[in-house]
Scaffold this motif. Sequence first.
Motif, mmCIF file in Angstrom:
data_model
loop_
_atom_site.group_PDB
_atom_site.id
_atom_site.type_symbol
_atom_site.label_atom_id
_atom_site.label_comp_id
_atom_site.label_asym_id
_atom_site.label_seq_id
_atom_site.Cartn_x
_atom_site.Cartn_y
_atom_site.Cartn_z
ATOM 1 N N GLY A 471 0.846 -1.204 0.000
ATOM 2 C CA GLY A 471 0.000 0.000 0.000
ATOM 3 C C GLY A 471 0.874 1.244 0.000
ATOM 4 N N VAL A 472 0.500 2.242 0.799
ATOM 5 C CA VAL A 472 1.288 3.490 0.821
ATOM 6 C C VAL A 472 2.726 3.243 1.275
ATOM 7 N N TYR A 473 2.954 2.115 1.937
ATOM 8 C CA TYR A 473 4.328 1.843 2.404
ATOM 9 C C TYR A 473 5.190 1.209 1.316
ATOM 10 N N TYR A 474 4.580 0.913 0.172
ATOM 11 C CA TYR A 474 5.405 0.439 -0.956
ATOM 12 C C TYR A 474 6.229 1.598 -1.544
ATOM 13 N N PRO A 475 5.590 2.716 -1.962
ATOM 14 C CA PRO A 475 6.455 3.831 -2.413
ATOM 15 C C PRO A 475 7.410 4.309 -1.321
ATOM 16 N N LEU A 476 7.005 4.152 -0.083
ATOM 17 C CA LEU A 476 7.893 4.564 1.007
ATOM 18 C C LEU A 476 9.122 3.632 1.063
ATOM 19 N N ALA A 477 8.899 2.346 0.753
ATOM 20 C CA ALA A 477 10.031 1.414 0.694
ATOM 21 C C ALA A 477 10.994 1.857 -0.416
ATOM 22 N N LEU A 478 10.430 2.324 -1.528
ATOM 23 C CA LEU A 478 11.287 2.822 -2.620
ATOM 24 C C LEU A 478 12.085 4.033 -2.138
ATOM 25 N N GLU A 479 11.436 4.887 -1.364
ATOM 26 C CA GLU A 479 12.107 6.079 -0.853
ATOM 27 C C GLU A 479 13.211 5.696 0.146
ATOM 28 N N GLY A 480 12.937 4.686 0.989
ATOM 29 C CA GLY A 480 13.962 4.234 1.939
ATOM 30 C C GLY A 480 15.200 3.750 1.198
ATOM 31 N N ALA A 481 14.972 2.990 0.118
ATOM 32 C CA ALA A 481 16.093 2.458 -0.660
ATOM 33 C C ALA A 481 16.835 3.592 -1.375
ATOM 34 N N LEU A 482 16.074 4.540 -1.918
ATOM 35 C CA LEU A 482 16.693 5.665 -2.632
ATOM 36 C C LEU A 482 17.573 6.479 -1.675
ATOM 37 N N LYS A 483 17.037 6.756 -0.487
ATOM 38 C CA LYS A 483 17.786 7.542 0.499
ATOM 39 C C LYS A 483 19.109 6.850 0.821
ATOM 40 N N LEU A 484 19.030 5.524 1.049
ATOM 41 C CA LEU A 484 20.237 4.781 1.419
ATOM 42 C C LEU A 484 21.257 4.802 0.269
ATOM 43 N N LYS A 485 20.755 4.559 -0.946
ATOM 44 C CA LYS A 485 21.650 4.566 -2.118
ATOM 45 C C LYS A 485 22.338 5.905 -2.274
ATOM 46 N N GLU A 486 21.538 6.978 -2.181
ATOM 47 C CA GLU A 486 22.057 8.321 -2.455
ATOM 48 C C GLU A 486 23.249 8.674 -1.590
ATOM 49 N N ILE A 487 23.146 8.379 -0.290
ATOM 50 C CA ILE A 487 24.196 8.922 0.579
ATOM 51 C C ILE A 487 25.178 7.877 1.102
ATOM 52 N N THR A 488 24.862 6.569 0.907
ATOM 53 C CA THR A 488 25.829 5.560 1.383
ATOM 54 C C THR A 488 26.483 4.819 0.216
ATOM 55 N N TYR A 489 25.906 4.914 -0.976
ATOM 56 C CA TYR A 489 26.366 4.216 -2.186
ATOM 57 C C TYR A 489 26.194 2.688 -2.049
ATOM 58 N N LEU A 490 25.414 2.246 -1.066
ATOM 59 C CA LEU A 490 25.156 0.810 -0.913
ATOM 60 C C LEU A 490 24.063 0.387 -1.891
ATOM 61 N N PRO A 491 24.190 -0.774 -2.515
ATOM 62 C CA PRO A 491 23.081 -1.258 -3.341
ATOM 63 C C PRO A 491 21.854 -1.465 -2.454
ATOM 64 N N ALA A 492 20.759 -0.846 -2.822
ATOM 65 C CA ALA A 492 19.542 -0.979 -2.018
ATOM 66 C C ALA A 492 18.355 -1.015 -2.975
ATOM 67 N N GLU A 493 17.409 -1.872 -2.669
ATOM 68 C CA GLU A 493 16.234 -2.005 -3.535
ATOM 69 C C GLU A 493 14.960 -1.929 -2.715
ATOM 70 N N GLY A 494 13.981 -1.234 -3.235
ATOM 71 C CA GLY A 494 12.672 -1.200 -2.605
ATOM 72 C C GLY A 494 11.712 -2.056 -3.418
ATOM 73 N N TYR A 495 10.887 -2.819 -2.736
ATOM 74 C CA TYR A 495 9.918 -3.675 -3.441
ATOM 75 C C TYR A 495 8.567 -3.656 -2.765
ATOM 76 N N ALA A 496 7.548 -3.887 -3.558
ATOM 77 C CA ALA A 496 6.240 -4.184 -2.988
ATOM 78 C C ALA A 496 6.381 -5.545 -2.322
ATOM 79 N N ALA A 497 5.970 -5.648 -1.056
ATOM 80 C CA ALA A 497 6.247 -6.872 -0.294
ATOM 81 C C ALA A 497 5.755 -8.125 -1.021
ATOM 82 N N GLY A 498 4.615 -8.006 -1.689
ATOM 83 C CA GLY A 498 4.043 -9.173 -2.358
ATOM 84 C C GLY A 498 4.755 -9.542 -3.646
ATOM 85 N N GLU A 499 5.649 -8.693 -4.094
ATOM 86 C CA GLU A 499 6.303 -8.889 -5.385
ATOM 87 C C GLU A 499 7.660 -9.597 -5.238
ATOM 88 N N LEU A 500 8.155 -9.650 -3.999
ATOM 89 C CA LEU A 500 9.504 -10.179 -3.779
ATOM 90 C C LEU A 500 9.703 -11.574 -4.350
#
Length: 607
Positions: A471-500
């Motif tokens: 739900g609304v926490y799916y785009p938020l998962a994308l944002e969590g991954a984007l934030k981590l990627k941007e400033i730590t350079y760690l590979p990070a992926e956000g997914y809809a939980a049901g899509e994993l």
Amino acid sequence: MCGIVGIVSNRPVRARLVEGLIRLEYRGYDSAGIAVVNGQGIVRRRAPGKILNLQSVLDDAPIDGTCGIAHTRWATHGRPNTENAHPHQTGNVAIVHNGIIENFKPLREELARSGHIFATQTDSEVIAHLIQYHLDKDMDEESAFLASVDRLEGAYAVAALVGDANQTLYAARHGSPLVVGFGDGEMFIGSDAFALAPFTKRVLYLEEGDSAVVKIDAVCVRDNTGKPVERQIQMASISAAMAEKGNYSHFMEKEIHEQPEALARTMAAYIDPQSEMPLLAESAPLLENADRLVAIACGTAYLAASVAKYWFESLAGVHVETDIASEFRYRTPALPENGTALFISQSGETADTLAAMRYCKRAGLNTIGVLNAPESSIARETTAVMRTLAGPEIGVASTKAFTAQLAVLAISAIGTAQLRKKLNAVEAQRHIKAFEHLPELVRQAIATKEQCRTIAPTLAKAKQVFFIGRGVYYPLALEGALKLKEITYLPAEGYAAGELKHGPIALIEEGTPVIVIAPSDPLMEKTISNVEEMAARGAKIIAITDEAGAPQFEARAEHTIVLPDMPGLTGPIVAAIPLQLLAYYTALELGTNLDQPRNLAKSVTVE
Ligand code: G6P
């Protein structure tokens, strides 16, 4: 992206040009340089990397003068080395440029045929040669500058020194912003009012196609037809002090902590204190009557649009299409006849978002900008503006602008639902009341910072990190991954939980961190099943939930970040905070440049 400063004064300008460049650092850059007119003509110094490098070049070989231009370059054409750094100079001309000159190749070939020798791989250098070419044809300085600008295609903000003893700045804007500042016995130009804030707050924004001749005591602005025009002098809304780090180590840390106030300020502009109803002002009819909404943005702002889609569709029953700005206008979108397009942007200058907005206007859509920068290009061109009152955001990774965008979009969704009679007054008021305690909920979320700090070493050691939500926490998962990627350079992926289980689960190994955003809502049970699937394959679960959801994670998660209960639509706004904190502390652990992460720019003014 590239930043421009220029000063013409009755006293030396070098130190202040460098100060202006330092204020432009937040935009992202990889080399810097300055040029001044001194007794011997135009002289310049340039250096790759940070402004510190330029300062040491200037210490070793000082230059100064009373008229000069300076630049931070974010490389597009040619590597970020000294040679490609701006200002570009030929003969009696030096220029700085922000944007991309799309026809630089034919221009370069044409100029090379008449004997011009190029020293760089940049598209920008052609501008200096064009001006020199026109000077060689006996044109005066202003005519040579205007004739040259006339030949340019693409997006640009240009500032130039023309003539070896000329106390004048020449400037032009087409697609990239430029402001003229009025000082006491001196004048300035800058990419934004923020760069000029220590020098002056009195500014004039050049409009599309404008050019300006800036002298110590006057400016002459011409429009795109060459006709002199008056542009209004305004007081810039930013002060120098607003852009200090205060007691914080980084702008990002400061901006995370500013969120309770930023949200309170923003919400106050959209909620009527008496009736406790949404206030949508000029946007109301555009939202009420549209057949369909289109929400377009880039980066984090796009993820705010993606959360809003859930809200507008579920509450107001209006179809919302979300689009990444750089994709939107090249895919021949089928647009509604009576549609409204929302453009969400912190800077209001992102080139793709701006171009998408113009595309929608041409297609006859109404346009609303959800913007943090009130004087921006998008703000000036949209039918209506909904401001996020987050204050200046300097850290490249967006934090307070994102949560302020969510607040404006949530209140707009409630207001739209009421206007479209999907919510009655009592229901709308109940939804609005849920926002009453939002600043306090965000404060409590910020209080999870010590826990986030203890989780950071685990993330810092990971090969990759997953974020999941529904739900609304799916785009938020994308944002969590984007934030981590941007400033730590760690590979990070956000997914809809049901899509994993449709692919990414193959990447889960023993110890892979999976950050699950699952406050108690009707979807939590489903997300927990997905958590079981991850845990069964060795994933290290880090849960972000609320008090009601916490017991569910006790036996399943290695760490559980417990947020306060988040009523109504406030959930994604509060849950964004630990995502920001996890990224922040992981970057601290890894020692990356948090406020100016490599290769990134705050305001992306090229396509
Ligand atoms: C850049 C920034 C991001 C931002 C995006 C859109 O990539 O680094 O933080 O989300 O641009 O910027 P805007 O100013 O349009 O919100």
